[in-house]
Design a protein around this motif. Structure first.
Motif, PDB file in Angstrom:
ATOM      1  N   UNK A 101       5.033  10.589   7.409  1.00  0.00           N
ATOM      2  CA  UNK A 101       5.549  11.936   7.178  1.00  0.00           C
ATOM      3  C   UNK A 101       5.590  12.273   5.692  1.00  0.00           C
ATOM      4  N   UNK A 102       6.048  11.330   4.877  1.00  0.00           N
ATOM      5  CA  UNK A 102       6.128  11.581   3.431  1.00  0.00           C
ATOM      6  C   UNK A 102       4.752  11.917   2.861  1.00  0.00           C
ATOM      7  N   UNK A 103       3.728  11.238   3.342  1.00  0.00           N
ATOM      8  CA  UNK A 103       2.372  11.505   2.849  1.00  0.00           C
ATOM      9  C   UNK A 103       1.977  12.950   3.114  1.00  0.00           C
ATOM     10  N   UNK A 104       2.292  13.452   4.293  1.00  0.00           N
ATOM     11  CA  UNK A 104       1.957  14.838   4.620  1.00  0.00           C
ATOM     12  C   UNK A 104       2.837  15.816   3.851  1.00  0.00           C
ATOM     13  N   UNK A 134      11.220  13.779  -6.871  1.00  0.00           N
ATOM     14  CA  UNK A 134      11.169  12.367  -7.266  1.00  0.00           C
ATOM     15  C   UNK A 134      10.672  11.492  -6.117  1.00  0.00           C
ATOM     16  N   UNK A 135      11.107  11.797  -4.886  1.00  0.00           N
ATOM     17  CA  UNK A 135      10.622  11.047  -3.724  1.00  0.00           C
ATOM     18  C   UNK A 135       9.115  11.180  -3.608  1.00  0.00           C
ATOM     19  N   UNK A 136       8.617  12.401  -3.771  1.00  0.00           N
ATOM     20  CA  UNK A 136       7.170  12.631  -3.654  1.00  0.00           C
ATOM     21  C   UNK A 136       6.409  11.952  -4.783  1.00  0.00           C
ATOM     22  N   UNK A 137       6.962  12.004  -5.997  1.00  0.00           N
ATOM     23  CA  UNK A 137       6.314  11.337  -7.121  1.00  0.00           C
ATOM     24  C   UNK A 137       6.245   9.830  -6.877  1.00  0.00           C
ATOM     25  N   UNK A 140       3.644   9.205  -4.211  1.00  0.00           N
ATOM     26  CA  UNK A 140       2.273   9.344  -4.727  1.00  0.00           C
ATOM     27  C   UNK A 140       1.888   8.143  -5.591  1.00  0.00           C
ATOM     28  N   UNK A 141       2.858   7.616  -6.353  1.00  0.00           N
ATOM     29  CA  UNK A 141       2.592   6.468  -7.223  1.00  0.00           C
ATOM     30  C   UNK A 141       2.336   5.204  -6.409  1.00  0.00           C
ATOM     31  N   UNK A 142       3.042   5.070  -5.279  1.00  0.00           N
ATOM     32  CA  UNK A 142       2.884   3.889  -4.440  1.00  0.00           C
ATOM     33  C   UNK A 142       3.007   4.312  -2.979  1.00  0.00           C
ATOM     34  N   UNK A 143       1.917   4.834  -2.407  1.00  0.00           N
ATOM     35  CA  UNK A 143       1.985   5.350  -1.035  1.00  0.00           C
ATOM     36  C   UNK A 143       2.303   4.302   0.024  1.00  0.00           C
ATOM     37  N   UNK A 144       2.176   3.031  -0.310  1.00  0.00           N
ATOM     38  CA  UNK A 144       2.461   1.979   0.673  1.00  0.00           C
ATOM     39  C   UNK A 144       3.944   1.629   0.716  1.00  0.00           C
TER      40      UNK A 144
END
Length: 162
Positions: A101-104, A134-137, A140-144
């Motif tokens: 979900x966060x990725x989308x 900040x959560x999205x940043x 994005x920095x570490x999608x895993x």
């Protein structure tokens, strides 16, 4: 024609007819397939609820104000880009913990183009003590890295109000 295409066309036509007929969106007048992620003429979120276990849904006006948006039914493009569903009942911050979900939500297609959905989850994250940008940043920095790990690490907590 596929059933999903027919549904999409009927939602678009219903939206146009509803808006033309009413002029202003009243949540209680919206069909269930247009309710979630809509905003009334008074600037309040519409929420899909169920009366009972039998699955009878209805749309009602919440007490939640949305700054700067009125008479808004979310687009199908935003629904898909952000990974949300029109049949959502009881929107909560729990969605932030779902894998993928966060990725989308943090994708440019959603984050940059769907202010209604982003505003909703921004407020839900804030209620958990987190700052969505900040959560999205961090995502994005570490999608895993899981959203649960990000939320619990304190790395994305919102600054304390002054």
């Amino acid at each position: 024609m596929s059933s999903s295409f027919k549904l999409a066309i009927s939602i678009i036509v219903s939206s146009l007819l509803l808006h033309a007929a009413l002029g202003d969106i009243i949540c209680e007048n919206l069909p269930e397939e247009m309710c979630a992620f809509s905003i009334s003429a008074s600037g309040k979120r519409c929420v899909l609820e169920t009366e009972n276990v039998a699955g009878k849904f209805y749309c009602r006006t919440s007490e939640v104000d949305v700054e700067g948006m009125v008479n808004h039914v979310e687009t199908d493009d935003c629904m898909a880009a952000c990974g949300v569903d029109r049949k959502t009942v009881g929107i909560s911050s729990d969605k932030l913990l779902e894998p993928g979900f966060a990725a989308k939500l943090c994708s440019r297609a959603c984050y940059d183009n769907c202010p209604n959905i982003v505003d909703l989850y921004f407020n839900l994250a804030a209620g958990e003590g987190a700052f969505l940008p900040d959560l999205c940043e961090a995502h994005r920095a570490n999608p895993h890295r899981s959203m649960l790990e990000i939320l619990s690490s304190g790395a994305a907590l919102a600054p304390a109000p002054m």
